[in-house]
Scaffold this active site. Structure first.
Site, mmCIF file in Angstrom:
data_model
loop_
_atom_site.group_PDB
_atom_site.id
_atom_site.type_symbol
_atom_site.label_atom_id
_atom_site.label_comp_id
_atom_site.label_asym_id
_atom_site.label_seq_id
_atom_site.Cartn_x
_atom_site.Cartn_y
_atom_site.Cartn_z
ATOM 1 N N CYS A 193 -3.243 130.687 58.420
ATOM 2 C CA CYS A 193 -3.053 129.282 58.059
ATOM 3 C C CYS A 193 -2.909 128.422 59.308
ATOM 4 O O CYS A 193 -1.811 128.290 59.860
ATOM 5 C CB CYS A 193 -1.822 129.134 57.162
ATOM 6 S SG CYS A 193 -1.544 127.436 56.652
ATOM 7 N N CYS A 215 -0.543 125.530 59.012
ATOM 8 C CA CYS A 215 0.892 125.870 59.068
ATOM 9 C C CYS A 215 1.303 126.183 60.510
ATOM 10 O O CYS A 215 2.380 125.793 60.940
ATOM 11 C CB CYS A 215 1.212 127.116 58.244
ATOM 12 S SG CYS A 215 0.411 127.216 56.663
ATOM 13 N N ASP A 216 0.475 126.926 61.232
ATOM 14 C CA ASP A 216 0.911 127.515 62.511
ATOM 15 C C ASP A 216 0.242 126.909 63.737
ATOM 16 O O ASP A 216 0.628 127.238 64.864
ATOM 17 C CB ASP A 216 0.613 129.033 62.502
ATOM 18 C CG ASP A 216 1.340 129.739 61.366
ATOM 19 O OD1 ASP A 216 2.408 129.252 60.975
ATOM 20 O OD2 ASP A 216 0.823 130.753 60.869
#
Ligand code: NAP
Length: 302
Positions: free
Chosen positions: A130, A133-134
């Site tokens: 992701c 997300c990261d």
């Protein structure tokens, strides 16, 4: 007894809920995580009509609130089995069972794993599925993206906001991604491509230090140094709770007709979990609306 039980609270399930509730069906959505499904892991959305730019969690919250305001009931839990045949349908959620006249399955799909050494060991320590997300953890770092589809290229483009370089490693010499994404990636000076190459190992002890690659044309191997590996090699459907069911195809996706009905009367599917040429928020929402209206007609006919 519910009229309509919807398994999954992503865009397909929430749209189905909204249409079900507006048709005065007693409607329940069951979701194991947060409302919105994969939208929760998407930073910016720019291809859902009506919103030029919206954050995934914000669109999730808006869809969720809209469904609740219209009377949808929400339940957090994991559906582990459904008795699909007969009427009512019986859904098992832990030690509890729920009965409904019709069921819509909108459980979506999950990322596929590379299944190479280092992938599991370094998950969350440089291996990610992701970028939204990261990605921010990789400011001025060098990252790899594995895959050549829409997800790999789109997320690779997103990673250029943070990373110093983004190297897309693809097993062929041609991308599968849609042309507009390819054009953007080829024009981006931060993106490099390594063609005809697979990753055989993710290197690193406590955090990723690089990848061991193999060129599929000449079999040569190389270790490329980098700090992060984002894997985007496709998805598989979340249908393990339906194992062996006649509604699944051999890849585990649910086969539906154009009205979202399956082979089993009273069982419908919507969104990424079904065989569909497009897996987008807009198409999932559309599927959900169609599924709910077909379910409504089915319930009326009982
Ligand atoms: P995908 O289209 O299935 O692409 C997977 C990519 O990974 C392919 O390039 C494939 O290579 C490669 N691959 C598969 N297994 C591999 C392995 N074991 N090792 C190395 N490479 C491997 O998956 P996706 O990109 O996640 O997209 C899924 C669906 O969502 C698609 O329908 C896509 O159009 C849609 N989507 C749309 C958007 C958008 O419209 N903005 C964004 C994201 C996703 P080959 O090409 O050689 O098969």
């Amino acid at each position: 007894m519910y009229d309509l039980a919807i398994v999954g609270g992503g865009p397909s399930g929430l749209a189905a809920g909204l249409y079900g509730a507006r048709a005065h069906l007693k409607t329940l959505v069951i979701e194991q995580g947060l409302p919105g499904g994969q939208m929760q892991n998407t930073l910016e959305i720019e291809n859902y009509p009506g919103f030029k730019h919206i954050l995934g969690p914000d669109l999730s919250e808006q869809m969720y609130q809209q469904a609740l305001d219209l009377g949808v009931e929400w339940k957090t839990g994991t559906v582990t089995a459904i008795e699909l045949e007969g009427n009512p349908k019986i859904l098992t959620i832990g030690s509890e069972t729920i009965e409904a006249k019709a069921v819509i399955i909108g459980t979506g799909a999950q990322p596929k794993y590379l299944n190479v050494p280092g992938e599991k060991e370094l998950a969350g320590r440089g291996v990610s599925y992701c970028a939204t997300c990261d990605g921010a953890f990789y400011a001025d770092k060098d990252v790899f993206v594995i895959g050549g589809g829409d997800s790999a290229v789109e997320e690779g483009l997103f990673l250029t906001r943070h990373a110093r370089t983004v190297t897309i490693i693809h097993r062929r010499d041609e991308l599968r991604a849609q042309p507009i994404l390819q054009e953007r990636a080829f024009a981006n000076p931060k993106i490099k491509f390594v063609w005809n190459t697979v990753v055989e190992k993710i290197e690193g002890d406590h955090k990723v230090t690089g990848v061991l690659t193999r060129n599929v044309k000449d079999d040569s191997t190389a270790v490329l140094n980098g700090d992060g590996v984002f894997i985007y090699i496709g998805f598989y459907p979340n249908t393990s709770f339906l194992a062996g069911s006649v509604i699944l195809n051999k890849e585990g996706y649910i086969e539906t007709a154009a009205d979202m009905s399956t082979k089993v009367p009273g069982v419908f599917a919507a969104g990424d979990v079904r065989t569909t040429p497009l897996r987008q928020i807009v198409s999932a929402a559309s599927d959900g609306a169609i599924a709910a209206m077909t379910a409504y007609q089915y319930i009326e006919s009982l």
